[in-house]
Write an enzyme that holds these catalytic residues in place. Structure first.
Site, PDB file in Angstrom:
ATOM      1  N   TYR A  26     -78.757 -11.186  51.454  1.00  0.00           N
ATOM      2  CA  TYR A  26     -78.457 -12.614  51.481  1.00  0.00           C
ATOM      3  C   TYR A  26     -79.567 -13.449  50.818  1.00  0.00           C
ATOM      4  CZ  TYR A  26     -77.159 -17.207  53.233  1.00  0.00           C
ATOM      5  OH  TYR A  26     -76.812 -18.533  53.314  1.00  0.00           O
TER       6      TYR A  26
ATOM      7  N   VAL B 268     -67.750 -32.714  48.972  1.00  0.00           N
ATOM      8  CA  VAL B 268     -68.167 -33.989  49.567  1.00  0.00           C
ATOM      9  C   VAL B 268     -67.447 -35.160  48.892  1.00  0.00           C
ATOM     10  CG1 VAL B 268     -70.138 -35.551  49.709  1.00  0.00           C
ATOM     11  CG2 VAL B 268     -70.378 -33.169  50.452  1.00  0.00           C
TER      12      VAL B 268
ATOM     13  N   ASP C   2     -48.196   7.823  12.750  1.00  0.00           N
ATOM     14  CA  ASP C   2     -49.548   7.399  12.377  1.00  0.00           C
ATOM     15  C   ASP C   2     -50.292   8.627  11.849  1.00  0.00           C
ATOM     16  OD1 ASP C   2     -52.137   6.092  12.457  1.00  0.00           O
ATOM     17  OD2 ASP C   2     -52.464   7.160  14.354  1.00  0.00           O
ATOM     18  N   TYR C   3     -51.398   8.412  11.154  1.00  0.00           N
ATOM     19  CA  TYR C   3     -52.088   9.583  10.574  1.00  0.00           C
ATOM     20  C   TYR C   3     -53.287  10.019  11.429  1.00  0.00           C
ATOM     21  CZ  TYR C   3     -54.469  12.656   7.353  1.00  0.00           C
ATOM     22  OH  TYR C   3     -55.107  13.747   6.819  1.00  0.00           O
ATOM     23  N   ASP C   4     -54.418   9.248  11.354  1.00  0.00           N
ATOM     24  CA  ASP C   4     -55.637   9.693  12.041  1.00  0.00           C
ATOM     25  C   ASP C   4     -55.459   9.686  13.555  1.00  0.00           C
ATOM     26  OD1 ASP C   4     -57.936   9.888   9.930  1.00  0.00           O
ATOM     27  OD2 ASP C   4     -56.761   8.103   9.391  1.00  0.00           O
TER      28      ASP C   4
HETATM   29  P1  ADQ Z   1     -71.483 -26.043  49.132  1.00  0.00           P
HETATM   30  O1  ADQ Z   1     -72.591 -25.815  48.173  1.00  0.00           O
HETATM   31  O2  ADQ Z   1     -71.832 -25.913  50.549  1.00  0.00           O
HETATM   32  O3  ADQ Z   1     -70.221 -25.126  48.816  1.00  0.00           O
HETATM   33  P2  ADQ Z   1     -69.780 -28.540  49.066  1.00  0.00           P
HETATM   34  O4  ADQ Z   1     -68.576 -28.191  48.314  1.00  0.00           O
HETATM   35  O5  ADQ Z   1     -70.274 -29.901  48.769  1.00  0.00           O
HETATM   36  O6  ADQ Z   1     -70.989 -27.555  48.771  1.00  0.00           O
HETATM   37  O7  ADQ Z   1     -69.473 -28.433  50.603  1.00  0.00           O
HETATM   38  C1  ADQ Z   1     -70.378 -28.897  51.549  1.00  0.00           C
HETATM   39  C2  ADQ Z   1     -69.694 -29.055  52.894  1.00  0.00           C
HETATM   40  O8  ADQ Z   1     -70.703 -29.283  53.866  1.00  0.00           O
HETATM   41  C3  ADQ Z   1     -68.747 -30.229  52.936  1.00  0.00           C
HETATM   42  O9  ADQ Z   1     -67.574 -29.879  53.609  1.00  0.00           O
HETATM   43  C4  ADQ Z   1     -69.527 -31.298  53.700  1.00  0.00           C
HETATM   44  O10 ADQ Z   1     -68.725 -32.134  54.499  1.00  0.00           O
HETATM   45  C5  ADQ Z   1     -70.418 -30.489  54.585  1.00  0.00           C
HETATM   46  N1  ADQ Z   1     -71.664 -31.217  54.843  1.00  0.00           N
HETATM   47  C6  ADQ Z   1     -72.563 -31.614  53.931  1.00  0.00           C
HETATM   48  N2  ADQ Z   1     -73.559 -32.280  54.534  1.00  0.00           N
HETATM   49  C7  ADQ Z   1     -73.281 -32.310  55.846  1.00  0.00           C
HETATM   50  C8  ADQ Z   1     -73.954 -32.818  57.021  1.00  0.00           C
HETATM   51  N3  ADQ Z   1     -75.142 -33.424  56.965  1.00  0.00           N
HETATM   52  N4  ADQ Z   1     -73.374 -32.624  58.203  1.00  0.00           N
HETATM   53  C9  ADQ Z   1     -72.184 -31.980  58.288  1.00  0.00           C
HETATM   54  N5  ADQ Z   1     -71.535 -31.491  57.243  1.00  0.00           N
HETATM   55  C10 ADQ Z   1     -72.073 -31.639  56.055  1.00  0.00           C
HETATM   56  C11 ADQ Z   1     -69.920 -24.086  47.865  1.00  0.00           C
HETATM   57  C12 ADQ Z   1     -70.109 -24.457  46.404  1.00  0.00           C
HETATM   58  C13 ADQ Z   1     -69.344 -25.719  46.082  1.00  0.00           C
HETATM   59  C14 ADQ Z   1     -67.868 -25.537  46.418  1.00  0.00           C
HETATM   60  C15 ADQ Z   1     -67.708 -25.003  47.835  1.00  0.00           C
HETATM   61  C16 ADQ Z   1     -66.269 -24.603  48.125  1.00  0.00           C
HETATM   62  O11 ADQ Z   1     -71.493 -24.622  46.120  1.00  0.00           O
HETATM   63  O12 ADQ Z   1     -69.488 -26.052  44.721  1.00  0.00           O
HETATM   64  O13 ADQ Z   1     -67.215 -26.791  46.342  1.00  0.00           O
HETATM   65  O14 ADQ Z   1     -68.505 -23.840  48.054  1.00  0.00           O
HETATM   66  O15 ADQ Z   1     -65.786 -23.715  47.187  1.00  0.00           O
END
Ligand code: ADQ
Length: 737
Positions: free
Chosen positions: A83, A373, A500-502
């Site tokens: 991770y 967001v 075809d040949y080859d």
């Molecule tokens: P993220 O990088 O996590 O996701 P995003 O798509 O913006 O980015 O999702 C963030 C989520 O976290 C949103 O649902 C938002 O509401 C929540 N969040 C953010 N700040 C918060 C806070 N302070 N408290 C509670 N909730 C909060 C990855 C990819 C993105 C892609 C998504 C989905 O990086 O590009 O859109 O997966 O595929």
């Protein structure tokens, strides 16, 4: 249809121990979970993922099982290296074009591979007949191929939530081939935008030589397709939160708290891809260049703690906090602090209130797969007020034309966009917000799931057809089939054999000159040509002089250079089957091919009357294929507007006039033969597929070798084909045809 097994690195729950000691499951939040939650809840499949590292106690497993959740137990150290290591120190920054954050450690990749293996083992042990598997995100890129190996007939879908970068960036990825081959195990690969799909296709082509057609389907091998599925948000849920009466009260409180200044809101995970420092700089730039905003606007930045075990994230936190302190120190006026920074997660209700209180939503990622967001903000603005300022580097930008799109690296430009948003008339804002809201509502998360699953249905039936077809096609023809074919041919009044040949009539040799017809072949062809009811056509990619020389004394019809020239049986002159070809590109292409000969020891150019061929069978194999891919890419791009076609044969790249191919040529020649009641065709490489494609279904089309083909029948070697031809000659002679 069977069950859908969802697979993600983390399960959508965390475990809390109650006072009684009993484990309780708490649903995690986030866009992906909001989208897939209903799919899981409404179906009968399982969700397979880890809970982090280490063993999972029996009582937790039991609790998980009640919700059809299956934990993959991963060694704690492997889980960390998987991770924090390869996933988040290599793939995450590199796929977001942030190369300075990439730190590769070979041991991390080994752990990444082991964790993917663990997933494959657990999934394989859970799969039942008819099930399909849908894998999510960059932590599991090796998994599709690992599953494909264990479960050849199970449809595998994959969705990538982050960007897929340009192939030039993917080239820098340590272990790039293994990663791409891993992903290629899927039958459907979904990404958020057309750009990502294009990059994926060019990376497959350039790095591992895997070709996809323009419609996103894989050219050969197991069926696979690439599709664009922009993720949406749960619009109904956000509307519900926004319209709850208690929300209005909280919005009033927030407005008061910020002393009725205009609220510019930022909501992000605290991640270096989100461009938070650039956002603070842009807001600061606005207040410095337009001091009148100092007591009229406030930036409220909500940052969710994220990946805080990784050094780069700790450093980012310090950087952002330092910038907020500095901005507030420099620009505070009348007790009004310009930047409110909150480092925490908030409840969905509180988040909704903040979306409603915000006059401007400021989203500034330097790269983002989609960005939910901005969609959540739009979905919450039920009265069509508010302005969205969005980085053009977010995947969401491709569907957000009515937002104020900006380049976050251009700090002054972003400041100007913020000011434009703050001063926009309510009419213009409502006009823009209304169309954004409509689009966000019609492409919500349920729409996304539906679109992906519909494409997955198509991919599933393609896989099933392939499996049914290949089990037949991969085996060579039986004696009965040969007997039947020979018998039909013997009884035909007018028959044609297109060969075809080859690689088909003679074995492939090191150089074209060495692949001369064997005496046995000449003998068989002569025997066939005596027969007035039989037309034998050799259809080759070779240039006409060598074919003419090989068959000087054999009255076969010859089609040379994939159809450019033709010599009728018994004639000595060659004719152009397609006159009026534009060959203006040939000298320039020839210079490039020569250049590739200089770079690749063992390569050579064959010059034909209209086309050119670059042979690399004597080049060191890995290097040869790499150079061949480079050459094809270059020619396709540099000559996109010329009437030429770049065709890959077996260890040869052919550049030939557009629209001329073996199929079209044979068709033209066959028209001269009059009515035919038996057609037999054989070929071994990709150029012969054109031939197979034009044949009527009643024809006997035979592929020589194992490669995937349109031809429904298969022989192993040229020698076997010659045997069949011999049987035909004998049978027709016996029947006196
Ligand atoms: P993220 O990088 O996590 O996701 P995003 O798509 O913006 O980015 O999702 C963030 C989520 O976290 C949103 O649902 C938002 O509401 C929540 N969040 C953010 N700040 C918060 C806070 N302070 N408290 C509670 N909730 C909060 C990855 C990819 C993105 C892609 C998504 C989905 O990086 O590009 O859109 O997966 O595929």
């Amino acid at each position: 249809m069977g069950r859908l097994l969802l697979v993600s690195n983390r399960l959508p729950v965390s475990i809390k121990r109650q006072e009684s000691g009993q484990p309780a499951l708490v649903r995690s939040s986030g866009g992906l979970i909001a989208g897939l939650g209903p799919v899981h809840d409404g179906g009968d499949g399982e969700w397979i993922g880890s809970l982090g590292g280490g063993p999972v106690p029996g009582d937790v497993k039991n609790e998980l099982a009640k919700q059809r959740l299956v934990a993959v137990e991963v060694d704690a150290n492997d889980a960390r290296r998987h991770y924090e290591g390869y996933s988040n120190n290599v793939l995450w920054p590199l796929f977001h074009y942030l190369l300075n954050h990439v730190t590769f450690d070979a041991c991390d990749f080994e752990a990444y591979r082991r964790v993917n293996e663990r997933f494959a083992e657990v999934i394989a042990s859970r799969v039942k007949p008819g099930d399909r598997i849908w894998v999510h995100d960059y932590h599991l890129l090796l998994l599709p191929a690992m599953l494909r190996e264990r479960l050849p007939d199970v449809p595998i879908g994959f969705f990538l939530h982050i960007p897929f970068p340009s192939s030039e960036v993917v080239r820098m990825l340590p272990r790039r081939e293994e990663i791409l081959r891993g992903l290629a195990g899927a039958n459907l690969i979904g990404v958020h935008t057309y750009n990502f799909a294009r990059h994926l296709v060019s990376s497959f082509r350039r790095i591992i030589g895997l070709e996809f057609n323009d419609d996103g389907t894989r050219e050969s091998g197991q069926p696979s397709r690439i599709g664009v599925f922009p993720l949406g948000v749960d619009v109904a849920m956000h509307q519900g939160l926004a319209s709850a009466p208690e929300r209005a009260r909280r919005v009033d409180e927030l407005r008061k708290e910020f002393r009725h200044r205009k609220i510019v809101l930022g909501v992000d995970r605290l991640d270096y891809t989100k461009g938070i420092p650039l956002k603070i700089r842009a807001f600061r730039c606005l207040l410095e260049t337009r001091p009148e905003w100092r007591d009229k606007a406030v930036l409220v930045q909500l940052a969710v703690p994220s990946r805080d075990g990784i050094a780069a994230y700790k450093a980012l936190r310090e950087e952002v906090e330092g910038m907020v302190g500095a901005a507030n120190g420099a620009l505070e006026q009348n007790g009004l602090v310009p930047v409110h920074y909150l480092y925490r997660s908030v409840s969905p209700e509180e988040l909704s209130a903040m979306y409603l209180a915000a006059d401007v939503m400021l989203v500034t990622p330097v790269r983002d797969g989609m960005n939910l967001v901005i969609k959540e903000y739009v979905a919450s603005r039920l009265d069509d007020s508010g302005v969205a300022v969005l980085s053009e580097f977010a995947g969401a930008a491709s569907g957000f034309g009515e937002a104020l799109l900006h380049n976050p690296w251009d700090v002054e430009g972003t400041a100007a966009s913020i000011e434009r948003a703050l001063t926009m008339t309510s009419d213009e804002a409502a006009h823009r917000m209304k169309s954004l809201r409509h689009r966000v509502a019609t492409s919500d998360v349920h729409w996304w799931v539906g679109r992906f699953l519909a494409a997955f249905d198509t991919a599933t039936s393609e896989l099933n057809d392939f499996l049914a077809g290949t089990s037949e096609a991969k085996t060579y023809v039986s004696r009965e089939w040969v007997r039947g074919c020979v018998d039909r041919c013997a009884k035909a009044r007018r028959a044609v054999l297109a060969l075809d040949y080859d690689g088909t009539l003679v074995e492939l040799a090191r150089t074209p000159e060495e692949a001369r017809p064997t005496p046995r072949l000449l003998e068989v062809l002569n025997a066939l040509c005596i027969d007035p009811g039989l037309e034998v056509v050799v259809v080759s990619g070779r240039e006409h002089t060598s074919l003419g020389e090989f068959f000087a004394d054999v009255p076969v019809h010859l089609i040379a250079e994939h159809g450019l020239s033709y010599r009728a049986a018994g004639a000595s002159a060659w004719e152009h089957l397609f006159p009026d070809l534009d060959l203006g590109w040939r000298d320039a292409v020839r210079a490039i091919l020569d250049d590739f000969v200089l770079r690749s020891k063992g390569a050579f150019v064959e010059r034909k009357s209209a086309s050119l061929a670059w042979h690399y069978r004597n080049v060191e194999p890995g290097f040869g294929s790499w150079q061949a891919r480079e050459l094809v890419n270059h020619l396709n791009e540099a000559f996109a507007k010329s009437p030429l076609e770049v065709v890959r044969g077996h260890k040869v790249i052919e550049v030939r006039p557009l629209g001329v191919n073996k199929g079209r040529a044979l068709k033209t020649v066959m028209q001269r033969f009059g009515e035919l009641d038996f057609i037999f065709a054989a070929g071994d490489d990709r150029t012969d597929e054109d031939l197979f494609a034009t044949l009527p279904v009643s024809a006997y089309a035979v592929k020589i070798g194992r490669a995937v083909s349109l031809a429904p029948h298969r022989l192993a070697t040229p020698a076997q084909l010659i045997n069949v031809l011999k049987l035909i000659a004998r049978a027709r002679a016996a029947l006196g045809q």
